[in-house]
Motif scaffolding. Structure first.
Motif, PDB file in Angstrom:
ATOM      1  N   ALA A 154       0.826  -1.201   0.000  1.00 49.65           N
ATOM      2  CA  ALA A 154       0.000   0.000   0.000  1.00 49.65           C
ATOM      3  C   ALA A 154       0.864   1.255   0.000  1.00 49.65           C
ATOM      4  CB  ALA A 154      -0.932  -0.003   1.214  1.00 49.65           C
ATOM      5  N   ASN A 155       1.926   1.258   0.785  1.00 47.22           N
ATOM      6  CA  ASN A 155       2.818   2.412   0.825  1.00 47.22           C
ATOM      7  C   ASN A 155       3.529   2.622  -0.500  1.00 47.22           C
ATOM      8  OD1 ASN A 155       3.520   3.802   3.742  1.00 47.22           O
ATOM      9  ND2 ASN A 155       2.552   1.812   3.964  1.00 47.22           N
ATOM     10  N   ALA A 156       3.957   1.530  -1.135  1.00 47.60           N
ATOM     11  CA  ALA A 156       4.653   1.645  -2.421  1.00 47.60           C
ATOM     12  C   ALA A 156       3.723   2.204  -3.497  1.00 47.60           C
ATOM     13  CB  ALA A 156       5.203   0.289  -2.837  1.00 47.60           C
ATOM     14  N   LEU A 157       2.493   1.713  -3.550  1.00 51.71           N
ATOM     15  CA  LEU A 157       1.537   2.179  -4.552  1.00 51.71           C
ATOM     16  C   LEU A 157       1.133   3.632  -4.306  1.00 51.71           C
ATOM     17  CD1 LEU A 157      -0.716  -0.992  -4.814  1.00 51.71           C
ATOM     18  CD2 LEU A 157       0.632  -0.002  -6.679  1.00 51.71           C
ATOM     19  N   ALA A 158       0.845   3.967  -3.053  1.00 53.03           N
ATOM     20  CA  ALA A 158       0.428   5.329  -2.736  1.00 53.03           C
ATOM     21  C   ALA A 158       1.547   6.328  -2.998  1.00 53.03           C
ATOM     22  CB  ALA A 158      -0.027   5.409  -1.281  1.00 53.03           C
ATOM     23  N   LYS A 159       2.783   5.957  -2.669  1.00 53.50           N
ATOM     24  CA  LYS A 159       3.911   6.858  -2.894  1.00 53.50           C
ATOM     25  C   LYS A 159       4.107   7.121  -4.379  1.00 53.50           C
ATOM     26  CE  LYS A 159       8.764   7.586  -1.706  1.00 53.50           C
ATOM     27  NZ  LYS A 159       9.926   7.077  -0.922  1.00 53.50           N
ATOM     28  N   LYS A 212      -8.526   9.245   8.638  1.00 55.37           N
ATOM     29  CA  LYS A 212      -8.288  10.426   7.814  1.00 55.37           C
ATOM     30  C   LYS A 212      -6.900  10.327   7.189  1.00 55.37           C
ATOM     31  CE  LYS A 212      -6.523  13.279  11.652  1.00 55.37           C
ATOM     32  NZ  LYS A 212      -6.679  14.577  12.363  1.00 55.37           N
ATOM     33  N   ILE A 213      -6.644  11.193   6.254  1.00 56.36           N
ATOM     34  CA  ILE A 213      -5.311  11.308   5.682  1.00 56.36           C
ATOM     35  C   ILE A 213      -4.794  12.706   5.968  1.00 56.36           C
ATOM     36  CG2 ILE A 213      -6.153  11.994   3.392  1.00 56.36           C
ATOM     37  CD1 ILE A 213      -3.690  10.477   2.235  1.00 56.36           C
ATOM     38  N   THR A 214      -3.543  12.812   6.373  1.00 59.43           N
ATOM     39  CA  THR A 214      -2.907  14.094   6.622  1.00 59.43           C
ATOM     40  C   THR A 214      -1.660  14.193   5.754  1.00 59.43           C
ATOM     41  OG1 THR A 214      -1.586  13.224   8.469  1.00 59.43           O
ATOM     42  CG2 THR A 214      -3.736  14.176   8.993  1.00 59.43           C
ATOM     43  N   MET A 215      -1.508  15.318   5.078  1.00 60.69           N
ATOM     44  CA  MET A 215      -0.358  15.550   4.213  1.00 60.69           C
ATOM     45  C   MET A 215       0.341  16.831   4.636  1.00 60.69           C
ATOM     46  SD  MET A 215      -2.094  14.456   0.580  1.00 60.69           S
ATOM     47  CE  MET A 215      -3.630  15.291   0.992  1.00 60.69           C
ATOM     48  N   ASN A 216       1.636  16.749   4.810  1.00 58.90           N
ATOM     49  CA  ASN A 216       2.426  17.873   5.322  1.00 58.90           C
ATOM     50  C   ASN A 216       3.596  18.130   4.382  1.00 58.90           C
ATOM     51  OD1 ASN A 216       4.774  19.045   6.956  1.00 58.90           O
ATOM     52  ND2 ASN A 216       3.071  19.308   8.377  1.00 58.90           N
ATOM     53  N   PHE A 260       7.651  16.083   1.419  1.00 59.09           N
ATOM     54  CA  PHE A 260       6.210  15.850   1.527  1.00 59.09           C
ATOM     55  C   PHE A 260       5.988  14.566   2.313  1.00 59.09           C
ATOM     56  CE2 PHE A 260       2.556  13.481  -0.123  1.00 59.09           C
ATOM     57  CZ  PHE A 260       1.531  14.407  -0.026  1.00 59.09           C
ATOM     58  N   ASN A 261       5.119  14.616   3.320  1.00 61.12           N
ATOM     59  CA  ASN A 261       4.795  13.444   4.127  1.00 61.12           C
ATOM     60  C   ASN A 261       3.289  13.216   4.132  1.00 61.12           C
ATOM     61  OD1 ASN A 261       7.509  12.769   5.513  1.00 61.12           O
ATOM     62  ND2 ASN A 261       7.277  14.955   5.906  1.00 61.12           N
ATOM     63  N   ALA A 262       2.895  11.965   4.058  1.00 62.20           N
ATOM     64  CA  ALA A 262       1.476  11.614   4.121  1.00 62.20           C
ATOM     65  C   ALA A 262       1.288  10.457   5.096  1.00 62.20           C
ATOM     66  CB  ALA A 262       0.949  11.236   2.739  1.00 62.20           C
ATOM     67  N   ILE A 268       4.306   7.714   4.247  1.00 64.91           N
ATOM     68  CA  ILE A 268       5.260   7.887   3.157  1.00 64.91           C
ATOM     69  C   ILE A 268       5.911   9.255   3.219  1.00 64.91           C
ATOM     70  CG2 ILE A 268       4.015   6.307   1.638  1.00 64.91           C
ATOM     71  CD1 ILE A 268       2.889   8.720   0.183  1.00 64.91           C
ATOM     72  N   SER A 269       7.088   9.342   2.659  1.00 63.81           N
ATOM     73  CA  SER A 269       7.830  10.604   2.572  1.00 63.81           C
ATOM     74  C   SER A 269       8.382  10.738   1.162  1.00 63.81           C
ATOM     75  CB  SER A 269       8.969  10.628   3.596  1.00 63.81           C
ATOM     76  OG  SER A 269       9.697  11.849   3.506  1.00 63.81           O
ATOM     77  N   ILE A 270       8.181  11.903   0.559  1.00 73.34           N
ATOM     78  CA  ILE A 270       8.634  12.166  -0.804  1.00 73.34           C
ATOM     79  C   ILE A 270       9.546  13.386  -0.794  1.00 73.34           C
ATOM     80  CG2 ILE A 270       7.932  12.812  -3.148  1.00 73.34           C
ATOM     81  CD1 ILE A 270       5.262  11.391  -2.600  1.00 73.34           C
ATOM     82  N   GLU A 271      10.789  13.185  -1.183  1.00 72.43           N
ATOM     83  CA  GLU A 271      11.719  14.298  -1.317  1.00 72.43           C
ATOM     84  C   GLU A 271      11.460  15.000  -2.649  1.00 72.43           C
ATOM     85  OE1 GLU A 271      13.902  15.453   0.921  1.00 72.43           O
ATOM     86  OE2 GLU A 271      13.194  13.936   2.337  1.00 72.43           O
ATOM     87  N   GLY A 272      11.398  16.333  -2.614  1.00 67.21           N
ATOM     88  CA  GLY A 272      11.193  17.082  -3.845  1.00 67.21           C
ATOM     89  C   GLY A 272      12.394  16.982  -4.772  1.00 67.21           C
ATOM     90  N   ASP A 273      12.207  17.476  -5.989  1.00 67.94           N
ATOM     91  CA  ASP A 273      13.336  17.521  -6.923  1.00 67.94           C
ATOM     92  C   ASP A 273      14.258  18.657  -6.512  1.00 67.94           C
ATOM     93  OD1 ASP A 273      12.900  15.373  -8.512  1.00 67.94           O
ATOM     94  OD2 ASP A 273      11.749  16.443 -10.020  1.00 67.94           O
ATOM     95  N   ASN A 274      14.967  18.434  -5.392  1.00 63.31           N
ATOM     96  CA  ASN A 274      15.808  19.472  -4.809  1.00 63.31           C
ATOM     97  C   ASN A 274      16.967  19.803  -5.742  1.00 63.31           C
ATOM     98  OD1 ASN A 274      14.129  19.015  -2.607  1.00 63.31           O
ATOM     99  ND2 ASN A 274      15.583  17.638  -1.630  1.00 63.31           N
ATOM    100  N   GLY A 275      17.249  21.086  -5.890  1.00 59.68           N
ATOM    101  CA  GLY A 275      18.352  21.465  -6.764  1.00 59.68           C
ATOM    102  C   GLY A 275      18.355  22.950  -7.048  1.00 59.68           C
ATOM    103  N   PHE A 276      19.247  23.331  -7.939  1.00 56.54           N
ATOM    104  CA  PHE A 276      19.403  24.739  -8.286  1.00 56.54           C
ATOM    105  C   PHE A 276      18.293  25.186  -9.231  1.00 56.54           C
ATOM    106  CE2 PHE A 276      23.637  23.438  -6.995  1.00 56.54           C
ATOM    107  CZ  PHE A 276      23.998  24.490  -6.153  1.00 56.54           C
ATOM    108  N   ARG A 277      18.028  26.471  -9.221  1.00 52.17           N
ATOM    109  CA  ARG A 277      16.972  27.026 -10.049  1.00 52.17           C
ATOM    110  C   ARG A 277      17.322  28.442 -10.491  1.00 52.17           C
ATOM    111  NH1 ARG A 277      11.953  28.772  -6.190  1.00 52.17           N
ATOM    112  NH2 ARG A 277      12.987  30.418  -5.039  1.00 52.17           N
TER     113      ARG A 277
END
Length: 374
Positions: free
Chosen positions: A42-47, A258-262, A292-294, A330-339
């Motif tokens: 479930a975590n793999a699919l949701a992520k 419930k679901i909480t997303m931060n 991002f965390n859910a 789950i935790s998702i790291e953004g596409d961190n980098g230069f801009r």
């Protein structure tokens, strides 16, 4: 009963005469049944499904911190309502289920490619969920139920609304704040936002800096945004029409789900720009990051093999309902980098209209309207 859980997408698009709120909601079709598969699957699919949503939220939140390179003068201020709009790359609109190495979930039909939340509005593959009535390690694995992966929204953007205020302090320094109180949007959920940032002029520290025709500054911003929504997943959803599943839990067990997303997002930028009486333009380079965390607080029903089944030939309950606490984490790291970024501000008396564009892995726009002084 098919569960439909809707995640709130909300954006603010600002025009010269005001702003309009445009909610765009995405359904996580059968998400309850996804949660009822094994916790790891479930975590793999949701992520995989939420990945562009989490990354895009971080990119959108990292926009809109400034509309000039020049900090406010002492006690100068601005109040701006704006919305960031991150662009989801084409490669993040779908994913290959086989790359997830699922254990109890198998593709039954529809191919291996599933849509993410920002993908196409088409029915996803059908997935079968298996369990073993002989218990863990048994050899009599059987299909328990199936579900379709949810559709995408067919909306390749992630919007993020915000209200920002800035005030000028001493030493060419501006302190900035963001705030959105907890806001409920019908039955779709709620969100709230908080952020703090600062901008500091560099001309004062450079030899002859006061003679330069442009303003140089450094800016930092941090934002936290929370989104939440309640939903209802009960054991009856799983045992409907089945005679071989035993349930010993009262209905109240599933209350409080419930679901909480931060999302935490921050950026640091070096800016250069020019401010004239009616227009300001600026550009810069910087670095951005987000996380991002859910989570899904509460108890959720799943199905597993009944250990008493093989020891009792008169027992026709091959499976039992089991309550799982907080199955999604789950935790998702953004596409961190230069801009790189560029923007403008048009000012009419105390009113202003602003816009900016950020070039990064998740490029984004930001438009705003507000008042400013000094």
């Amino acid at each position: 009963m098919k569960l439909r859980f809707r995640i709130l997408f909300i954006g603010l698009f600002i025009g010269m005469i005001g702003f309009a709120t445009i909610p765009a909601k995405a359904q996580l079709g059968d998400v309850g049944q996804i949660l009822q598969s094994s916790t790891d699957d479930a975590n793999a699919l949701a992520k995989a499904y939420l990945q562009p949503f989490g990354t895009g939220f971080g990119a959108a939140l990292n926009t809109g911190w400034t509309n000039t390179a020049k900090p406010h003068k002492k006690l100068g201020f601005d109040l701006t309502i704006s919305s960031g709009l991150a662009i989801v790359p084409g490669g993040d609109k779908s994913f290959d289920i086989q790359n997830l190495n699922l254990q109890q979930v198998k593709v039954a039909s529809g191919g291996d490619i599933a849509q993410t939340i920002n993908g196409k509005d088409i029915t996803g593959p059908t997935l079968d969920v298996y369990a073993d009535p002989d218990g863990p390690g048994g050899v009599s694995e059987q299909k328990v139920f199936d579900f379709n992966m949810p559709k995408g929204t067919d909306f390749g953007y992630v919007p993020s609304p915000m209200i920002k205020a800035g005030v000028g302090l001493i030493k060419d320094t501006e302190l900035m704040f963001r705030y959105m109180p907890e806001t409920k949007i019908g039955d779709f959920g709620s969100f709230n936002l908080f952020g703090v940032g600062a901008k500091h002029g560099l001309n004062q520290w450079l030899p002859g800096g006061g003679m330069l025709p442009v303003n140089l500054s450094l800016m930092f911003g941090y934002t936290n945004m929370e989104v939440g929504s309640g939903f209802d997943v009960t054991a009856e959803d799983l045992i409907e029409g089945r005679q071989d599943i035993k349930n010993t839990y009262p209905t109240s067990t599933w209350d409080g789900q419930k679901i909480t997303m931060n999302t935490d997002a921050w950026s640091i930028n070096a800016l250069v720009g020019k401010t004239l009486p009616m227009i300001s333009i600026y550009g810069g380079i910087g670095y951005e990051a987000s996380t991002f965390n859910a989570k899904t607080p509460g108890s959720y029903p799943t199905v597993e093999g009944n250990p008493d089944y093989i020891n009792d030939p008169n027992n026709n309950k091959k499976f039992i309902i089991k309550a799982v606490e907080e199955p999604l984490d789950i935790s998702i790291e953004g596409d961190n980098g230069f801009r790189a970024l560029a923007g403008f501000r048009f000012r009419f008396a105390i009113f202003h209209i602003s816009g900016s564009y950020t070039l990064s892995n998740y490029s984004s726009y930001n438009v705003g309207f507000g008042i400013s002084f000094r």
